[in-house]
Write a protein that holds these residues in place. Structure first.
Motif, PDB file in Angstrom:
ATOM      1  N   ILE B 430      23.194   3.881 -13.410  1.00  0.00           N
ATOM      2  CA  ILE B 430      24.376   3.866 -14.263  1.00  0.00           C
ATOM      3  C   ILE B 430      24.458   2.621 -15.132  1.00  0.00           C
ATOM      4  O   ILE B 430      24.633   2.696 -16.346  1.00  0.00           O
ATOM      5  CB  ILE B 430      25.655   4.012 -13.398  1.00  0.00           C
ATOM      6  CG1 ILE B 430      25.600   5.340 -12.631  1.00  0.00           C
ATOM      7  CG2 ILE B 430      26.904   3.956 -14.275  1.00  0.00           C
ATOM      8  CD1 ILE B 430      26.717   5.512 -11.629  1.00  0.00           C
ATOM      9  N   ASN B 431      24.317   1.453 -14.510  1.00  0.00           N
ATOM     10  CA  ASN B 431      24.494   0.220 -15.262  1.00  0.00           C
ATOM     11  C   ASN B 431      23.465  -0.828 -14.837  1.00  0.00           C
ATOM     12  O   ASN B 431      23.733  -1.680 -13.993  1.00  0.00           O
ATOM     13  CB  ASN B 431      25.924  -0.307 -15.032  1.00  0.00           C
ATOM     14  CG  ASN B 431      26.159  -1.624 -15.744  1.00  0.00           C
ATOM     15  OD1 ASN B 431      25.327  -2.073 -16.555  1.00  0.00           O
ATOM     16  ND2 ASN B 431      27.262  -2.269 -15.443  1.00  0.00           N
ATOM     17  N   PRO B 432      22.269  -0.792 -15.433  1.00  0.00           N
ATOM     18  CA  PRO B 432      21.198  -1.699 -14.998  1.00  0.00           C
ATOM     19  C   PRO B 432      21.525  -3.171 -15.244  1.00  0.00           C
ATOM     20  O   PRO B 432      20.892  -4.038 -14.649  1.00  0.00           O
ATOM     21  CB  PRO B 432      19.998  -1.263 -15.857  1.00  0.00           C
ATOM     22  CG  PRO B 432      20.380   0.043 -16.463  1.00  0.00           C
ATOM     23  CD  PRO B 432      21.864   0.073 -16.535  1.00  0.00           C
ATOM     24  N   ARG B 433      22.517  -3.443 -16.114  1.00  0.00           N
ATOM     25  CA  ARG B 433      22.766  -4.850 -16.442  1.00  0.00           C
ATOM     26  C   ARG B 433      23.865  -5.461 -15.579  1.00  0.00           C
ATOM     27  O   ARG B 433      24.354  -6.543 -15.863  1.00  0.00           O
ATOM     28  CB  ARG B 433      23.126  -4.966 -17.927  1.00  0.00           C
ATOM     29  CG  ARG B 433      21.916  -4.637 -18.813  1.00  0.00           C
ATOM     30  CD  ARG B 433      21.833  -5.533 -20.014  1.00  0.00           C
ATOM     31  NE  ARG B 433      22.969  -5.333 -20.906  1.00  0.00           N
ATOM     32  CZ  ARG B 433      22.950  -4.493 -21.939  1.00  0.00           C
ATOM     33  NH1 ARG B 433      21.878  -3.798 -22.202  1.00  0.00           N
ATOM     34  NH2 ARG B 433      24.009  -4.363 -22.700  1.00  0.00           N
ATOM     35  N   ILE B 434      24.243  -4.780 -14.507  1.00  0.00           N
ATOM     36  CA  ILE B 434      25.298  -5.274 -13.626  1.00  0.00           C
ATOM     37  C   ILE B 434      24.865  -6.621 -13.029  1.00  0.00           C
ATOM     38  O   ILE B 434      23.687  -6.842 -12.730  1.00  0.00           O
ATOM     39  CB  ILE B 434      25.593  -4.243 -12.504  1.00  0.00           C
ATOM     40  CG1 ILE B 434      26.866  -4.605 -11.752  1.00  0.00           C
ATOM     41  CG2 ILE B 434      24.425  -4.102 -11.553  1.00  0.00           C
ATOM     42  CD1 ILE B 434      27.342  -3.482 -10.819  1.00  0.00           C
ATOM     43  N   THR B 435      25.828  -7.542 -12.900  1.00  0.00           N
ATOM     44  CA  THR B 435      25.489  -8.854 -12.336  1.00  0.00           C
ATOM     45  C   THR B 435      25.381  -8.751 -10.821  1.00  0.00           C
ATOM     46  O   THR B 435      25.842  -7.786 -10.219  1.00  0.00           O
ATOM     47  CB  THR B 435      26.601  -9.877 -12.650  1.00  0.00           C
ATOM     48  OG1 THR B 435      27.823  -9.363 -12.096  1.00  0.00           O
ATOM     49  CG2 THR B 435      26.759 -10.085 -14.130  1.00  0.00           C
ATOM     50  N   ASP B 436      24.767  -9.780 -10.205  1.00  0.00           N
ATOM     51  CA  ASP B 436      24.684  -9.831  -8.745  1.00  0.00           C
ATOM     52  C   ASP B 436      26.067  -9.721  -8.123  1.00  0.00           C
ATOM     53  O   ASP B 436      26.272  -9.058  -7.117  1.00  0.00           O
ATOM     54  CB  ASP B 436      24.049 -11.158  -8.305  1.00  0.00           C
ATOM     55  CG  ASP B 436      22.554 -10.984  -8.076  1.00  0.00           C
ATOM     56  OD1 ASP B 436      22.027  -9.956  -8.531  1.00  0.00           O
ATOM     57  OD2 ASP B 436      21.951 -11.871  -7.452  1.00  0.00           O
ATOM     58  N   LYS B 437      27.012 -10.419  -8.763  1.00  0.00           N
ATOM     59  CA  LYS B 437      28.373 -10.443  -8.241  1.00  0.00           C
ATOM     60  C   LYS B 437      29.000  -9.053  -8.310  1.00  0.00           C
ATOM     61  O   LYS B 437      29.623  -8.588  -7.362  1.00  0.00           O
ATOM     62  CB  LYS B 437      29.219 -11.423  -9.067  1.00  0.00           C
ATOM     63  CG  LYS B 437      30.097 -12.295  -8.202  1.00  0.00           C
ATOM     64  CD  LYS B 437      30.796 -13.331  -9.067  1.00  0.00           C
ATOM     65  CE  LYS B 437      31.886 -14.006  -8.249  1.00  0.00           C
ATOM     66  NZ  LYS B 437      32.502 -15.105  -8.982  1.00  0.00           N
ATOM     67  N   GLY B 438      28.788  -8.384  -9.444  1.00  0.00           N
ATOM     68  CA  GLY B 438      29.309  -7.034  -9.612  1.00  0.00           C
ATOM     69  C   GLY B 438      28.693  -6.072  -8.609  1.00  0.00           C
ATOM     70  O   GLY B 438      29.355  -5.182  -8.088  1.00  0.00           O
ATOM     71  N   GLU B 439      27.399  -6.290  -8.332  1.00  0.00           N
ATOM     72  CA  GLU B 439      26.710  -5.422  -7.390  1.00  0.00           C
ATOM     73  C   GLU B 439      27.302  -5.584  -5.989  1.00  0.00           C
ATOM     74  O   GLU B 439      27.523  -4.600  -5.269  1.00  0.00           O
ATOM     75  CB  GLU B 439      25.220  -5.776  -7.397  1.00  0.00           C
ATOM     76  CG  GLU B 439      24.351  -4.662  -6.844  1.00  0.00           C
ATOM     77  CD  GLU B 439      22.879  -5.057  -6.786  1.00  0.00           C
ATOM     78  OE1 GLU B 439      22.432  -5.872  -7.607  1.00  0.00           O
ATOM     79  OE2 GLU B 439      22.193  -4.544  -5.891  1.00  0.00           O
TER      80      GLU B 439
END
Lengths: 87, 589
Positions: B430-439
């Motif tokens: 869905i969103n490959p650019r998600i940050t570590d924090k978001g993950e």
């Protein structure tokens, strides 16, 4: 590492042979002695019941432990013999 | 000191220990959260796998099911241990060599398809959530007894504790906490068993006591147990089963399900070397066997103790007066998990098998009008020390052990669910650019959602804890195991074949289960009553996973053989995972 070399082919075959052998014992201890063959082994009595009951509740578990350690030990030997072990 | 206070001390003390360890080893990075930096020794890892593996199903529920079923329930013992042989030989070393974080990642890479990865995520979530339902049911039983509340309140408390616990740390925290939990749970399981084995057979080792002589009667323990229960119309404890096909399929389902469960497989990514993955499986089974060899002893001894409690003068004499019932029955009545109904109004507790045709004449002659005591099977292990009149600290200990088992597994499962959603679904699709924090945030939200669903369904579980867990194994067995195994042992199985196989296995197995257990496990929505007469070929919904796995294999091979072979680089990848040399640390990308 050469992907299709003769040696690595031999290593994989040896691994498969070991797995098949182990799985025969695995199946014999659980599906064999503990379930299908239980009536045939019922003449061997153990503490108020028969051998099949023991295999179903304890014997198979002990067999599984021996099988895994035997496999791990044999595979380590194979890894070294074929020079495929990790440095 | 009251029993309540002792329980609180033991449960509270053990929790404090886990939390301290979790804080000390707090997950700092995303990688820590998932795999604990690949630096765990095989023995340590084996112990952590043991705790992860032995859940409320093994600790709280399994012995109770064996106590009720006798020999026929041995499938649980063989199935939940024999799977480690498959894991050690067919999956663990190769998946370690592959070196990624998650199971769907392997499926996606090997079958060069994001759709395959997505299907694997779905299979993983369905199997794991079903498994968590079983855990919640078990943890709910434990909390309701030890906090002396009804079972629904117990369940809600359990859900909150699991949430706080699982969200605190990732895998790194969990590995060391689980070592502590293993020690707590094995000590808690073994000590009461040793006491009871000594009381009944004079043998300090329960596993040997099971086959020893019963001290009071001078006959073997199992012979004594058979005598007592058959005299009350129950079926013979050690008797052979008629339906061997079902017993074999059930054992096979639990075995391949064990090897296909993502929260166990993920553990093998955390060992430094391929060789260590094999040793880890062996050590895990040693630690698991310590409990599994004791469990059948606990089962038969607790069953005998229960019978002698109700019939102190022997089965030919009258059972005890309800007024004189022991304290443990009074306390469990509070939870609603033991129920008494004086059907013949004689003030005594008639416990017998009122479904037995053969026994009905004798029951009528004795003036009995039906079985009057209903004991939930999930309480047997927890009530065991109380039934045997053991000291109050032993009862506190078993409370702590039961909760350790439920929590450690629930946490491991939630981690597998959350990593599948945040890593395999969101980050890669869905969103490959998600940050570590978001993950990490996404991981925690998915944990919370999974707990809410599992708690809702855990309030009316589709069976006893161990049976619900067995359903989860069926789902994993039919969907994930064949895909993983074919991915390693066949170069020919391609993307289309693997997807068709997984979907066929999953849909077939789920449908068969839902028809008997209710759609999506919602009570009352089943199409057929879950009784042996309704089962196709006598195969129970618990055993169907093995059949689903067979469909999966056949369809995957069939479809692959008429479609294009996998590209050369995939065949090289398969070749590569087969040889240990060159295994680096696990990577996420």
């Amino acid at each position: 590492m050469s992907a299709h070399s003769y040696e690595s082919e031999k290593y994989w075959k040896a691994n498969l042979r070991l797995i098949v052998g182990s799985l025969i014992v695995w199946a014999a201890a659980s599906y064999g002695f503990a379930i299908l063959l239980r009536p045939l082994l019922a003449f061997i009595q153990i503490g108020g019941t028969d051998l099949g009951f023991w295999f179903a509740q304890q014997g198979s578990i002990l067999t599984f432990i021996v099988l895994i350690f035997h496999y791990a030990w044999q595979m380590n030997r194979l890894d070294r013999k074929f020079g495929l072990d990790e440095e | 000191m009251s029993q309540f206070t002792v329980n609180l001390l033991f449960v509270g003390g053990s929790f404090l220990l886990y939390i301290l360890i979790a804080v000390w080893a707090k997950a700092g990075t995303t990688k820590d959260f998932y795999v604990a930096g690949s630096g765990v020794h095989p023995v340590t890892n084996g112990m952590a796998i043991g705790a992860d593996w032995m859940s409320a199903a093994s600790f709280i529920s399994m012995a109770g099911i064996i106590a009720a079923g006798g020999y026929a329930s041995s499938a649980y013992l063989m199935g939940w241990t024999g799977g480690y042989v498959l894991l050690a030989m067919l999956l663990a070393p190769y998946l370690r060599k592959f070196g990624k974080f998650t199971v769907p990642q392997f499926v996606g890479d090997r079958f060069y398809s994001n759709s395959a990865r997505l299907v694997a995520v779905i299979c993983l979530i369905i199997a794991s959530v079903t498994y968590v339902i079983g855990q919640m049911a078990g943890a709910g039983v434990a909390f309701s007894r030890f906090l002396e509340v009804d079972s629904t309140t117990g369940l809600i408390i359990a859900a909150m504790v699991v949430f706080v616990y699982a969200v605190l740390g990732g895998m790194k925290g969990i590995t060391y906490t689980q070592v502590a939990q293993y020690i707590v749970l094995i000590v808690a399981y073994t000590i009461p068993a040793v006491f009871i084995s000594l009381q009944l057979t004079n043998n300090p080792i329960p596993a040997l006591g099971l086959f020893s002589t019963h001290t009071d009667s001078g006959v073997p323990l199992l012979t004594k147990l058979d005598e007592v229960i058959t005299a009350l119309g129950f079926h013979d404890y050690t008797a052979d089963v008629d339906n061997k096909l079902n017993m074999m399929l059930f054992t096979l389902t639990l075995m391949i399900g064990t090897a296909g469960l993502p929260h166990v497989i993920i553990r093998f990514f955390t060992v430094p070397k391929v060789a260590d993955a094999r040793w880890s499986a062996g050590w895990a089974l040693v630690f698991i066997a310590l409990l599994y060899l004791t469990a059948p002893a606990v089962a038969s001894m607790a069953r005998l103790n229960l019978m002698t409690t109700i019939y102190p003068e022997g089965t030919a004499a009258e059972p005890i007066q309800y007024e004189n019932r022991p304290q443990w029955i009074r306390e469990w009545e509070v939870t609603g998990l033991i129920e008494f109904e004086d059907k013949n109004q004689d003030g005594r507790i008639q416990l017998y098998d009122d479904t037995s045709e053969a026994f009905s004449a004798e029951a009528a002659a004795r003036g009995w009008e039906g079985n009057e005591l209903v004991v939930n099977r999930d309480i047997l292990v927890l009530a065991n020390p109380e039934i045997a009149n053991l000291p109050s600290w032993v009862i506190g200990l078993i409370a702590a052990g039961g909760l350790a088992a439920a929590l450690s597994t629930a946490a491991g499962l939630l981690l597998a669910i959350s990593s599948a959603i945040s890593h395999d679904l969101i980050k890669s699709t869905i969103n490959p650019r998600i940050t570590d924090k978001g993950e990490l945030l996404a991981a925690r939200i998915s944990m919370a959602t999974a707990i809410v669903i599992a708690t809702y369904l855990g309030a009316n579980p589709p069976g006893f804890a161990a049976q619900v867990v067995a359903l989860a194994f069926g789902i994993a067995a039919a969907s994930l195991f064949p895909a993983l195994m074919m991915g390693i042992f066949s170069k020919r199985v391609n993307n289309v074949g693997a997807i068709a196989g997984m979907l066929a296995g999953l849909v077939f197995t789920l449908t068969y289960i839902f028809v008997y257990k209710g759609w999506f496990f919602i009570p009352g929505t089943n199409n057929l009553a879950d009784i042996p007469a309704n089962w196709v070929l006598g195969i129970s919904p618990l055993s169907i996973g093995a059949v689903g796995a067979m469909f999966n294999f056949v369809i995957a091979f069939g479809v692959s053989s008429v479609t294009q072979a996998p590209p050369q680089e995939i065949q090289d990848l398969v070749e590569n995972v087969r040889y240990p040399r060159g295994a680096g640390a696990a990577t996420g990308h």
